[in-house]
Design an enzyme around this catalytic site. Structure first.
Site, PDB file in Angstrom:
ATOM      1  CB  ALA A 107      55.046  43.365  43.465  1.00 14.30           C
ATOM      2  CG  HIS A 108      55.303  40.534  39.288  1.00 18.23           C
ATOM      3  ND1 HIS A 108      55.341  39.227  38.893  1.00 18.23           N
ATOM      4  CD2 HIS A 108      54.303  40.619  40.195  1.00 18.23           C
ATOM      5  CE1 HIS A 108      54.419  38.558  39.543  1.00 18.23           C
ATOM      6  NE2 HIS A 108      53.785  39.376  40.331  1.00 18.23           N
ATOM      7  CG  ASN A 109      53.854  43.016  35.336  1.00 12.70           C
ATOM      8  OD1 ASN A 109      54.149  41.901  35.759  1.00 12.70           O
ATOM      9  ND2 ASN A 109      54.155  43.402  34.128  1.00 12.70           N
TER      10      ASN A 109
END
EC number: 2.3.1.191
Lengths: 344, 344, 344
Positions: free
Chosen positions: B238-240
């Site tokens: 997922a993001h980051n």
């Protein structure tokens, strides 16, 4: 790079401005990482201490936090929502309207509003109807008779099987496959007889579908995704599932055939749902939750066991197998003690 | 079909040769299946008994095993590593350099080293920079401003969203989607406000990404995959998320937003990671492990319960629900016995 | 829209007809939803009460149920199988034979039967052999030397790596990736040495592969999928796995390298299989089952814990960690009581 004055951002958000209205803002950042030409936000009270050390040019805060912060501020009752709105100002633009890449293959029997954008290598079959502002990214495939509502965006390489219906303002990410055959077979005794899947997938407005997610079409009726549903990457929604409005589901959620998910539910990552069950509105399932029956009361539900060092875990796992015996043993101990008491 | 003499293979590996240096080798095989013109290897001591029955023309073994084997041998301290190196001699060649299929659509504003190979139907948008030896397989899509380091190989039908950065010597498999929007929404009270995802995916050198894996771009900062990370099929990052060097993850691993995974970790298949947590270096998680909090000590961790016949399992599962009561019951029994002892 | 008389359907199925032979049938529906021009079926005895309220023009029932139903009926010993067969009459037709879209890129060294259909943007590399009646959907990619048996259907955007073999009458759904590299690396001490994957994927006749499923090619030998195996969406089958005939697996099943799955097994959604294990024939694994060792007895197996309200679950999960202590505590209590008895 787009720039805005702090005054422009305050006006855009309808926020009160404290400090330098002429500050030039070039982007957004977290309290920790933001630079002097970036705007940040404080939403989680856990991070309030960052207010004193942030280098951000301005911070979105609640009016009641104004005393805690000496810098430039935009005051809103919901700073996180304000931040969400600001992100769109700094986002890349959508592809330009009305462009049709010469390599795209658009059946003459498809009806495209003049403003529709079609990227290179996309294939649009006969009978499709694409409303104003629709973007079909590169290498998308739209089977016969698909319909897309206004401003819906298909990122590159989305696949829609025939007759898929998608509402307005939806975003579909790359690799998503919508409308493939539901998994239906009748046992013949010697093997399996395929059940042709005759229904559709119908997706309402403002739905987002993540990368490589699959939503199968219905066997007889339709698979239905309600308005404002948000679906993460690699989710699997089987045939004839119904999902209520506003429900959000994280990656690897798997919903088996004909199950009904209520409105405003939050389905945690890798949670799984048996077929032909019903989950009421306002249910939250934690990550990896195993849902095998109906849920009729709103609330938060979990399953599984917590992580342990493997040596420790092995002991607990062995005991789990013996759990029924252990319980019966305890009951026998109780009886022996009760008998003692009776006899004393 | 490529052929080598055993002497050539010994030289390639820097291995000592025992036996027929002129043996012609046409391929590789397991101890059980290898033929007289194939080389095999013994790595797992469990299979040492196969040495006496293998028909392999030669076997890669450790020097100390030479007494156990009368056939031709290549002697190396790490036979499995030797085998891994040999496989590349018998692999299919990479597509030829410098070829650009006429059906590929390459924006004139993209910068491709002359040696770059581009397969049929691939789309490369403006601002992309592709270094020497890069292979872009058929039907890949590279959004604006992507960068690929030397010798990186995209198999057919890889999708990179805009601004994705991939280092040298990486291999990305078909269906992978890198850089799609992170799953970020702010609740509005009536629904969800999308948070535009403004960061990138940055992948360092020597990373492999499996088929249909998805890696989302960061919300504000970047999603970062360290050097030499190996990612199996259908993984979701997922993001980051940050992943440290040398970590390997099996299929269906799901890592939620902003989580940090250390270096040299081994993440078992279908293991899941909550968001905003931190896993230290040298952690191994067994398959289906549910990781909901930080891990600060290296070691192996597990969760879940072992497989049981369903009738037995049902009894344990029922008792799991009653586990707190059971514990309290046991505590009460202890007290009753303690009281007896006190009173006796 | 296709129409049939009830007499035609009875003849097609070899069913006995009761009632109006000339009834015009325009489609199929569930007992609840079917209209007067649709045929429905009763398979699950749970729904027998719907017979009295259905508006269906005719119903497929067992001969012994004929007394329960006053309407038009088709009598078969297996109504569900009859329904499955009828669905194909109302399905969309397959793409027409012999059509080759001008945008498809077919290597002159590929051998295609004249009846093969190739959709827009498909790429077929040298050495491929496609038998009569094969359909290659839009945007598919077939690497070198793939072989497809008669009447096999690739939906749009299927990817086959080089040398993949697929039998007759198979259906592969969009986004499936067959033949990508198995996940094989030898640890070098400083990182990982890739093991080139030299085997193939071999799929027998009448196999269905769901959307975005991945099946990796073997390291040395082949990955093998037996006849009549049915695979749902987003399944992951690793290198050198063997799957026996007639086995069906639901979404998110993950099978690790070199594992053997028997014939006629039913693998529940999200169930996971360790590598190098063996599951015998006629095994059923419930959803999310964690299979870490061999299974040698047919039957149904489960793992995991049931769903609970999270507050309740947390208590049980804490107690799970203490389960070995609890068991030992109970054993000590038993001894104390035993000692009392001995002393009394």
């Amino acid at each position: 790079m787009k720039t805005f004055t702090l005054a422009q951002l305050a006006e855009f958000l309808g926020a009160d401005l404290k400090g330098d209205a002429q500050l030039v803002v070039r982007g957004l950042g977290t309290l920790e990482a933001a630079e002097a030409d970036q705007v940040s936000f404080l939403s989680n009270p856990k991070y309030v201490s960052f207010l004193s050390i942030t280098r951000a040019g301005a911070v979105l805060i609640k009016p009641e936090q104004v005393a805690d912060f000496s810098g430039n501020a935009l005051l809103m009752s919901n700073p996180y929502l304000g931040f969400a709105r600001l992100t769109h100002l700094f986002d890349d633009p959508r592809p330009s309207t009305g462009e049709r890449h010469p390599s795209a293959i658009i059946d003459p029997q498809a009806q495209l509003d003049p403003s529709v954008h079609v990227g290179p290598g996309a294939v649009i079959e006969a009978g499709c109807k694409l409303a104003a502002g629709v973007v079909v990214g590169a290498q998308c495939y739209l089977g016969k008779d698909c319909e897309l509502g206004e401003n819906t965006l298909l990122n590159p390489r989305v696949t829609l099987y025939r007759r898929t219906q998608i509402g307005k303002d939806c975003i579909i990410h790359s690799g998503a496959v919508i409308g493939a055959d539901g998994f239906g077979f009748a046992p013949t005794g010697q093997g399996w007889e395929k059940i042709a899947q005759l229904g559709r997938v119908v997706i309402e407005d403002q739905v987002e579908v993540g990368a490589n997610t699959t939503i199968d079409r219905g066997a007889l009726g339709d698979t239905h995704i309600g308005r404002n549903v948000k679906i993460d990457n690699q989710v699997m929604i089987a045939h004839n599932v119904q999902v209520g409005e506003g429900t959000a589901m994280a990656a690897f959620v798997g919903i088996s055939g004909s199950t009904k998910i209520g409105s405003n539910c939050l389905l945690g990552g890798s949670s799984g749902y048996a077929g032909h069950i019903s989950i009421c509105d306002n249910v939250q399932i934690t990550g990896m939750g195993m849902v095998t029956g109906n849920i009729t009361e709103p609330g938060t539900y979990s399953s599984g066991t917590g992580l342990l060092p493997s040596n420790h875990w092995r002991k607990s796992a062995v005991r789990f197998r013996q759990l029924d015996e252990l319980s019966q043993k305890v009951r026998r101990l109780e009886k022996r003690l009760d008998n003692q008491d009776d006899n004393s």
